[in-house]
Design an enzyme around this catalytic site. Sequence first.
Site, PDB file in Angstrom:
ATOM      1  CE  LYS A  40      -4.330  -1.863   2.034  1.00 47.38           C
ATOM      2  NZ  LYS A  40      -5.363  -1.613   3.165  1.00 47.38           N
TER       3      LYS A  40
ATOM      4  CE  LYS B 128     -10.497  -9.111  -5.901  1.00 48.97           C
ATOM      5  NZ  LYS B 128     -10.130  -9.312  -4.424  1.00 48.97           N
TER       6      LYS B 128
ATOM      7  CE  LYS C 284     -14.128   2.315  -3.492  1.00 48.21           C
ATOM      8  NZ  LYS C 284     -14.748   3.167  -2.684  1.00 48.21           N
TER       9      LYS C 284
END
Length: 339
Positions: free
Chosen positions: A115, A201, A204
Amino acid sequence: MRIVSGIQPTGNLHLGNYLGAIRNWVRMQDDIESHGGQCLFFLADLHAISMPHDPAELAANTLEMVAALVACGIDPDRSILFNQAQVPAHSELQWLLNGTARMGWLNRMTQFKDKSGKNREGASIALFTYPVLQAADVLLYQATHVPVGEDQKQHLELARDIAQKFNNDFCPVDAPVFTLPDPIIPPDAARIMSLRDGSAKMSKSDPSDMSRINLTDDADTVMQKVRKARTDPEVLPSEAAGLEGRPEAANLVGIYAAMAGTGVDDVLKDFAGEGFGKFKPALGELLVEKLSPINERFVELKQDREQLDAILAKGALKARDLGAPTLDAAYKALGLVRG
């Protein structure tokens, strides 16, 4: 048996969220209750601030997530459903556990590396200590089991290490403060891919709304998205091995199997030799049948702010009461004097 699990509040919930996580929560709620156990499900809004975020969007997404969970079958009267920010004990216990957690342990956490990317020095402290808050999330409630995917196994192992070290360092052998939770690998944790790219995947964040089935999509939209989903010109095989090298076909068949509660081979037995001209309408109808009740309840709940606030307040009250003895014991074990 006590299960604790959290999910970050994100908007635009889609089929991947439902089949990958939420549906398994509903199953656990039903299974655990029948055996006299208890489930706690929380919205990880404190975790969300470890990354750049929009405050108004976070608040709205938290309420939307509550609506989605209840619409999908989480019952606030049978499970404890709450958001972290309403239970200060999560943050308090994280600070107490920071004295036990070790820099070397956190440096090995792969999610921080993923991240933070190349700008590790620019990442927030919250992102680095995120796994200690995760440990506090489950240890606070004496969780016996925690559902984990492959990406979270390392964090649960850290929680166990922290609990073990704390118990060893500060507690009598016969009176540990913390329970060491065991992992639960959810069955049938479907990995749902994009309708436009079978190698990515469902997400959103994909700029194309046609790449996903949203829980807010009406029946016509669902049918249209399935009809336009990317496929290949070949017919469907008679067994799963025949889908190798065909990611889009494998994804659609996998979605059908997950929604029908059956295996891929069983689906292919019914559609072997057929093209997508027949399979897609069948898949669309199945999705509409299963998702329409969720969609209707979700849309209804989203409009009722008062009810959503009440659900979170009720769950937070239960969570605070349940976690208080553990927090008190941790303070006492550390020699901290409280009024």
